[in-house]
Each structure stands twice: as C-alpha cells, then as structure tokens.
Design an enzyme around this catalytic site. Sequence first.
Site, mmCIF file in Angstrom:
data_model
loop_
_atom_site.group_PDB
_atom_site.id
_atom_site.type_symbol
_atom_site.label_atom_id
_atom_site.label_comp_id
_atom_site.label_asym_id
_atom_site.label_seq_id
_atom_site.Cartn_x
_atom_site.Cartn_y
_atom_site.Cartn_z
ATOM 1 N N HIS A 12 41.393 37.741 49.082
ATOM 2 C CA HIS A 12 40.132 37.194 49.512
ATOM 3 C C HIS A 12 40.595 35.968 50.135
ATOM 4 O O HIS A 12 41.596 35.233 49.886
ATOM 5 C CB HIS A 12 39.144 36.800 48.482
ATOM 6 C CG HIS A 12 39.945 35.817 47.100
ATOM 7 N ND1 HIS A 12 40.047 34.591 47.524
ATOM 8 C CD2 HIS A 12 40.301 36.111 46.066
ATOM 9 C CE1 HIS A 12 40.734 33.962 46.503
ATOM 10 N NE2 HIS A 12 40.758 34.791 45.443
ATOM 11 N N GLU A 88 39.333 39.393 39.516
ATOM 12 C CA GLU A 88 40.503 38.902 38.854
ATOM 13 C C GLU A 88 40.600 38.859 37.414
ATOM 14 O O GLU A 88 39.707 39.185 36.922
ATOM 15 C CB GLU A 88 40.573 37.188 39.545
ATOM 16 C CG GLU A 88 41.859 36.624 39.066
ATOM 17 C CD GLU A 88 43.180 37.235 39.836
ATOM 18 O OE1 GLU A 88 43.554 38.341 39.128
ATOM 19 O OE2 GLU A 88 43.735 36.707 40.687
#
Length: 293
Positions: A12, A88
Amino acid sequence: MSSSVIFTFIRHGESIDNLRSVWAGWKDAPLSNHGMNQARALGEYFADTHFTAIHASDLKRAFTTAQALYDHQKDPKPSFDSSELLREQNFGVAEGKPWSFKSDPALTLEEHMAKGVYPVLYGDDEKFPEGESTKDLAERARTALAKFVLPHVWQVAKEGKTGIHVAIVSHGLCISELVSELLKRGAKQGRDTDYRGLLNTAWTRVVVDIEGAQEGQPIDVDKEPPILVTRVTDVNRHSHIDNIKRQQGGIGNAAYDPRQGDIRAFFEGKSGALSASEGSVHTGVSHGENAVE
C-alpha cells in the site's frame, strides 16, 4: 512449454501511521497525501498492464491503493474484491501504541505493558494479547493463498487459459508471508529469502509455471494435481515513485521520525535493532533503497 500465471504483490501507499512510531497492523489509518500521490502513480504505471483480478486488504491504506490501480485499468476492468485475510499482522493491544526498542530482560511482556512499554517481539511465537504471532500470520497467509491465489492457477490448468495476471494489494509483513508460502508450493524451492522491506506501493512478482498445462489443452487437476514451478522475477520495484516529491501541507505531511532507520535494521535481522508496524527492509534481488516505514 508450460503455462504460467503471474502474481504481482503490491504494498500500500504511505499511510498516516507510517509517519508515526506506533504499532500499526489492523489500525485503520488512511493514506497520507504523499501516499495518495504514490497510489496514483502506481495506477498510471500499470495502466497498460491488464490485470485479470485485483485482490486487496480491506484496510483503508491498501484498499485505497488498490482502488487507484483499478481506476486506471482499461476496459474490460478486472474483478476487484477485498478481504481481511490480506490484512497486515495484528498487533492486538499494542495497536496505536508507541513501539519501544528498550526492554528489561527481567520483566515479562505483561509487566512491560503495565508500564506503558510495548517492546519489539523477536520470536515467531511471540505476540501481544489479542494479536497475531508471525506463525499466526503465516497460517493466515496460507488461507489467503487458497482463496485468492491458487484458484487462478487451477483455472489456467483446467481451462487451458493464458494471459492470467493477478494483483494482490496488501502490507509489508503479510506480503512477505504470502510470497514465501507461495514459493513453498513449487516443486523446486529456491533459497530461503526474506521478502520484507517493500517501499510504499513497490511491487514484487512471482510467476507460477504449470507443468503440462498448454493453451487450449485443459487438464484434470482433480485427478492429478499439476506440478508447479514458482519463481520470483522482481522484488521491491518502485521506479514509478522515484520522482514523487513530498508536498507541504495537507494530510500526513510530517517528516519521517529520525528513529525510523532503526526499523530498517530490525527487519534486516540485525541484533539490537528497533521494530515498527510493518516490514521495512528488502533483502532480495532489487536494487532499490531500503524502505522507511
């Protein structure tokens, strides 16, 4: 010649929490202005690359990055979905708390936290309460592969297709586990390499060759699963952001914390180094700079 499926793993863009020295796994911070510029540049870079599908983490920083990638795709647009399986590592009660390099070997983790200290955890089994260990993350990565990666491989084999290219937009530590677990699926496993350390919006690519699968010649994968040969062709590629300059003002315009260099060292595996929220140094084949999170 065997058929292949291409998987491009993309980290990201810069989030607001990437500018702070806090544990940020499932903490859902948006992209900074700089991160939005990175995501836009990523989309423009891949505008002429046709993706069959885009799978993304449902956290804002990854989903927004994936949306920029999708928006720049030409028609017919790829399928686009998101899942918490691609998030994550979860740092539990430490989420949003400042990480700490200093710890007292005489104190337990619980005693550290009682003092407001959330130290680096080095062991694969270690985790903060309500969070995930590295082993937990690896298990989740295996589940994510079964849902978002391997079905594309079996489709190519069963339908005799070609030209399948899938983008997976996720996070530093999660991508490292996804790539490592995917490589384990191959008949010829390469050396054990650490795939942590992607810069924001940098990408790593894995090609999966399916032995015996040919265009227009479907094979019965249920009867006899094909042999897979996995290979990493690119790691931490980031030329699309090399010329982006940080602008003054706006969301998340602060400079990086100077201690961020210790984060790089920690994820290189250097003894006595500091940790942070996500993977931050590349040890593979790319020639890019080490990432600062």
